[in-house]
Every structure is written in structure tokens, then in C-alpha cells.
Scaffold this motif. Structure first.
Motif, PDB file in Angstrom:
ATOM      1  N   THR A 235      39.159 -15.886  26.248  1.00  0.00           N
ATOM      2  CA  THR A 235      39.408 -17.235  26.751  1.00  0.00           C
ATOM      3  C   THR A 235      40.814 -17.707  26.393  1.00  0.00           C
ATOM      4  OG1 THR A 235      38.558 -18.284  24.734  1.00  0.00           O
ATOM      5  CG2 THR A 235      36.960 -17.832  26.486  1.00  0.00           C
ATOM      6  N   THR A 236      41.144 -18.892  26.890  1.00  0.00           N
ATOM      7  CA  THR A 236      42.435 -19.528  26.615  1.00  0.00           C
ATOM      8  C   THR A 236      42.190 -20.817  25.846  1.00  0.00           C
ATOM      9  OG1 THR A 236      43.337 -18.634  28.679  1.00  0.00           O
ATOM     10  CG2 THR A 236      44.539 -20.470  27.644  1.00  0.00           C
ATOM     11  N   LYS A 237      42.798 -20.931  24.692  1.00  0.00           N
ATOM     12  CA  LYS A 237      42.691 -22.178  23.928  1.00  0.00           C
ATOM     13  C   LYS A 237      43.248 -23.313  24.790  1.00  0.00           C
ATOM     14  CE  LYS A 237      42.198 -23.520  19.330  1.00  0.00           C
ATOM     15  NZ  LYS A 237      41.465 -22.915  18.212  1.00  0.00           N
ATOM     16  N   GLY A 238      42.511 -24.417  24.872  1.00  0.00           N
ATOM     17  CA  GLY A 238      42.971 -25.548  25.679  1.00  0.00           C
ATOM     18  C   GLY A 238      42.812 -25.350  27.169  1.00  0.00           C
ATOM     19  N   LYS A 239      41.918 -24.443  27.576  1.00  0.00           N
ATOM     20  CA  LYS A 239      41.768 -24.091  28.988  1.00  0.00           C
ATOM     21  C   LYS A 239      41.526 -25.312  29.878  1.00  0.00           C
ATOM     22  CE  LYS A 239      41.172 -21.532  32.648  1.00  0.00           C
ATOM     23  NZ  LYS A 239      42.344 -20.890  33.278  1.00  0.00           N
ATOM     24  N   GLY A 240      42.302 -25.413  30.948  1.00  0.00           N
ATOM     25  CA  GLY A 240      42.100 -26.468  31.930  1.00  0.00           C
ATOM     26  C   GLY A 240      43.030 -27.657  31.797  1.00  0.00           C
ATOM     27  N   VAL A 241      43.820 -27.673  30.720  1.00  0.00           N
ATOM     28  CA  VAL A 241      44.843 -28.709  30.544  1.00  0.00           C
ATOM     29  C   VAL A 241      46.157 -27.971  30.304  1.00  0.00           C
ATOM     30  CG1 VAL A 241      45.618 -30.695  29.205  1.00  0.00           C
ATOM     31  CG2 VAL A 241      43.170 -30.317  29.570  1.00  0.00           C
ATOM     32  N   SER A 242      47.052 -28.000  31.264  1.00  0.00           N
ATOM     33  CA  SER A 242      48.205 -27.112  31.289  1.00  0.00           C
ATOM     34  C   SER A 242      49.041 -27.151  30.016  1.00  0.00           C
ATOM     35  CB  SER A 242      49.080 -27.434  32.501  1.00  0.00           C
ATOM     36  OG  SER A 242      49.530 -28.780  32.465  1.00  0.00           O
ATOM     37  N   PHE A 243      49.291 -28.332  29.483  1.00  0.00           N
ATOM     38  CA  PHE A 243      50.184 -28.420  28.321  1.00  0.00           C
ATOM     39  C   PHE A 243      49.482 -28.076  27.012  1.00  0.00           C
ATOM     40  CE2 PHE A 243      48.554 -32.703  29.190  1.00  0.00           C
ATOM     41  CZ  PHE A 243      48.044 -33.082  27.961  1.00  0.00           C
ATOM     42  N   MET A 244      48.158 -27.869  27.052  1.00  0.00           N
ATOM     43  CA  MET A 244      47.412 -27.475  25.850  1.00  0.00           C
ATOM     44  C   MET A 244      47.135 -25.978  25.814  1.00  0.00           C
ATOM     45  SD  MET A 244      44.504 -30.435  25.431  1.00  0.00           S
ATOM     46  CE  MET A 244      44.898 -32.182  25.450  1.00  0.00           C
ATOM     47  N   GLU A 245      47.216 -25.311  26.942  1.00  0.00           N
ATOM     48  CA  GLU A 245      46.789 -23.919  27.027  1.00  0.00           C
ATOM     49  C   GLU A 245      47.643 -23.002  26.153  1.00  0.00           C
ATOM     50  OE1 GLU A 245      46.513 -22.697  31.103  1.00  0.00           O
ATOM     51  OE2 GLU A 245      44.665 -23.839  31.458  1.00  0.00           O
ATOM     52  N   GLY A 246      46.973 -22.288  25.263  1.00  0.00           N
ATOM     53  CA  GLY A 246      47.643 -21.316  24.416  1.00  0.00           C
ATOM     54  C   GLY A 246      48.527 -21.907  23.331  1.00  0.00           C
ATOM     55  N   VAL A 247      48.344 -23.180  23.018  1.00  0.00           N
ATOM     56  CA  VAL A 247      49.187 -23.865  22.033  1.00  0.00           C
ATOM     57  C   VAL A 247      48.351 -24.150  20.791  1.00  0.00           C
ATOM     58  CG1 VAL A 247      50.633 -25.875  21.565  1.00  0.00           C
ATOM     59  CG2 VAL A 247      50.562 -24.901  23.876  1.00  0.00           C
ATOM     60  N   ALA A 248      48.755 -23.569  19.648  1.00  0.00           N
ATOM     61  CA  ALA A 248      47.958 -23.635  18.431  1.00  0.00           C
ATOM     62  C   ALA A 248      47.767 -25.056  17.914  1.00  0.00           C
ATOM     63  CB  ALA A 248      48.592 -22.772  17.340  1.00  0.00           C
ATOM     64  N   LYS A 249      48.743 -25.922  18.127  1.00  0.00           N
ATOM     65  CA  LYS A 249      48.645 -27.271  17.560  1.00  0.00           C
ATOM     66  C   LYS A 249      47.486 -28.077  18.155  1.00  0.00           C
ATOM     67  CE  LYS A 249      51.604 -30.092  20.572  1.00  0.00           C
ATOM     68  NZ  LYS A 249      52.752 -31.026  20.593  1.00  0.00           N
ATOM     69  N   TRP A 250      46.957 -27.625  19.308  1.00  0.00           N
ATOM     70  CA  TRP A 250      45.830 -28.323  19.909  1.00  0.00           C
ATOM     71  C   TRP A 250      44.496 -27.818  19.387  1.00  0.00           C
ATOM     72  CZ3 TRP A 250      46.427 -32.824  21.980  1.00  0.00           C
ATOM     73  CH2 TRP A 250      47.647 -33.159  22.567  1.00  0.00           C
ATOM     74  N   HIS A 251      44.520 -27.063  18.281  1.00  0.00           N
ATOM     75  CA  HIS A 251      43.245 -26.705  17.633  1.00  0.00           C
ATOM     76  C   HIS A 251      42.472 -27.990  17.341  1.00  0.00           C
ATOM     77  CE1 HIS A 251      40.450 -24.488  15.008  1.00  0.00           C
ATOM     78  NE2 HIS A 251      40.523 -25.551  14.213  1.00  0.00           N
ATOM     79  N   HIS A 252      43.164 -28.957  16.791  1.00  0.00           N
ATOM     80  CA  HIS A 252      42.610 -30.308  16.625  1.00  0.00           C
ATOM     81  C   HIS A 252      43.712 -31.265  17.039  1.00  0.00           C
ATOM     82  CE1 HIS A 252      41.491 -34.140  14.821  1.00  0.00           C
ATOM     83  NE2 HIS A 252      40.247 -33.685  14.693  1.00  0.00           N
TER      84      HIS A 252
END
Length: 277
Positions: A235-252
Motif C-alpha cells: 500500500t501507499t501511506k496516505g493513499k488518496g490524498v496526493s500531498f500525503m502519499e508516501g510522506v512519513a510525517k503524515w504518520h500522525h
């Protein structure tokens, strides 16, 4: 459900997820988004569970071992009618039954989770109970890939093989990111397929961002082969929100108003397009 309907349901849940996290000002949004497709397929296509049969012993069981991603489970339970309309709007408020990890105070939640590495052990116990009671229900456990550094997981893995728990399905949300960064930098788990096969599990890999592949992978499981099952959902972290996808800081993280509106716009456009199909 048709694949299109599953996609539509997942997008509606994704939009609701953004809403409750934005309003509560807290949430593990990246991992929520990466596992939302899998949860949608589980609850709307795979598991025998609904608002009417939750007290029925024949229902399937689900355990969210990566309990910090409870918001994704909340919106899924709401969309299935297990959590009543309006309850999710109390997230983050004093006196709410909702917290940042699953608790049995919330309708539809089987087990308190949050301490990583424990969910699979509980799932093994539930699966053994089904065998002893000659019940047909299945147990599904969703784990994180960062969670794979917890030793108790592998004790449970050995027990599941020992007791031939073909009624147990574990899923790893393989988004490659945990709170400290890339999983392979923090505590490498590759080759994860060979690792679990060595423990005697049947292992399948699937594209957790692709609804068709998720559905087909679950359909391919043989629940009579005397072997526990592991699905690795890429999967892709932050899937479905372009600026969150694959960005570690959006873990929380909580989006700003501008980010929230942008995310909702993206999701709404996809919902509109799916409704036109």
C-alpha cells in the motif's frame, strides 16, 4: 458488491475519515488511508458481520492490531451501521466513547488494542476457540509493517502453524513507513514473504491500493488447507490524498484548513466520477 461499489464506498469512507480527524485535531491519518481499501473489502465483501449479527457467535471476527489507525476502523463501522450516525462526530471530545485506539466500549470492536504486537496472539486464541467449538467463523487480524519488529508476533505465528489454523487470516499493511521513517532503516523486514513461509504460513501478496486485486486475493484463500494465511498488502501511506502519499510525517498529523479543503476536493472529484460510471 461490484468493484465499482467497493471503490465508491472506500472513497466515501476516506472523505469521512478526513472530516473526523480534521475536526478532532488528532489522528494517524497516513496509516488510516493506507489500510482503508482493505477494511472496505473485509467488511463489505469478505466477512460475515453486520449490525444485526454482531452478538451472534457465528459472526466473523476482526482485530485491528495496529490500533493507532482506529479512525479507519471507525468510519468503516459507521458505514456498516455498527456505529450509529453522529457518534463519530464526538471524536476528540470529553466524554466520548471514542478514543485514539480501539476499545470494546465502541459497538463493533471485538478487542482492546493499541500495544503493538498483541493482536495476532489474540487472533490465534480466537481461532483456536472456533476449532474447539466446531464453529465456522473466521478471524482476521490487520497488522502494520512497522509492527513486525515486535517479538510476540512470531510466537503467535508459530502457534498458528502448530494448531493448523486455516480459519485465521493475518494481513500486513505494507506501506514501508512507520513513525521513525522507512521500515527498512528502522528494523528491516525483507524478505517478508520468505520469513512467514519459514514459519509455515501460506503467504499471498496483493496490491492494497487496487480494489480488484484485494477482492481476488481474499477469494483465493483456501480455508480447509490446515495452514494459517498471511496477506501482504502493498500500500501507499496516505493513499488518496496526493500531498500525503508516501510522506512519513503524515504518520500522525492534522491537515490545515487549506490542506483539508484540498484533500476533500480530490476525494469528492473521484466520488463524482465513480457515481457517473
Amino acid at each position: 458488491m461490484k468493484t465499482k461499489d467497493l471503490k465508491l464506498q472506500s472513497e466515501r469512507n476516506r472523505k469521512r475519515l478526513l472530516e473526523i480527524i480534521y475536526n478532532a485535531k488528532a489522528g494517524h491519518i497516513g496509516g488510516d488511508l493506507s489500510c482503508l481499501n482493505t477494511l472496505t473489502v473485509l467488511y463489505f465483501e469478505v466477512m460475515n458481520i453486520n449490525a444485526k449479527n454482531f452478538e451472534d457467535d457465528s459472526r466473523d471476527r476482526f482485530i485491528l492490531s495496529k490500533g493507532h489507525c482506529v479512525e479507519a476502523l471507525y468510519v468503516t463501522l459507521e458505514s456498516k451501521g455498527l456505529i450509529k450516525e453522529g457518534v463519530l462526530d464526538t471524536l476528540g471530545q470529553y466524554g466520548s466513547i471514542l478514543s485514539g485506539h480501539p476499545t470494546i466500549d465502541v459497538p463493533g470492536i471485538e478487542v482492546n488494542t493499541g500495544a503493538l504486537g498483541h493482536g495476532l496472539s489474540v487472533g490465534v486464541g480466537i481461532a483456536i476457540a472456533a476449532k474447539l467449538d466446531h464453529k465456522d467463523y473466521k478471524t482476521f487480524v490487520l497488522m502494520g509493517d512497522g509492527e513486525q519488529g515486535e517479538g510476540s508476533i512470531y510466537e503467535a505465528a508459530m502457534a498458528a502453524r502448530q494448531y493448523k489454523l486455516d480459519n485465521l487470516v493475518a494481513i500486513i499493511d505494507r506501506n514501508h513507513l512507520q513513525i521513525s521513517g522507512n521500515t527498512e532503516d528502522v528494523m528491516g523486514i525483507e524478505n517478508i514473504t520468505e520469513r512467514w513461509q519459514a514459519f509455515g504460513w501460506e503467504v499471498r501478496e496483493m496490491d492494497g491500493d487496487n480494489m480488484d486485486d484485494i477482492v481476488q486475493t481474499f477469494k483465493s484463500i483456501d480455508y480447509s488447507n490446515h495452514t494459517p494465511h498471511l496477506l501482504i498488502a502493498h500500500t501507499t501511506k496516505g493513499k488518496g490524498v496526493s500531498f500525503m502519499e508516501g510522506v512519513a510525517k503524515w504518520h500522525h498529523g492534522v491537515p490545515t484548513e487549506e490542506q483539508y479543503l484540498l484533500a476533500v476536493q480530490e476525494i469528492t472529484e473521484r466520488i463524482t466520477n465513480l457515481e457517473k460510471e
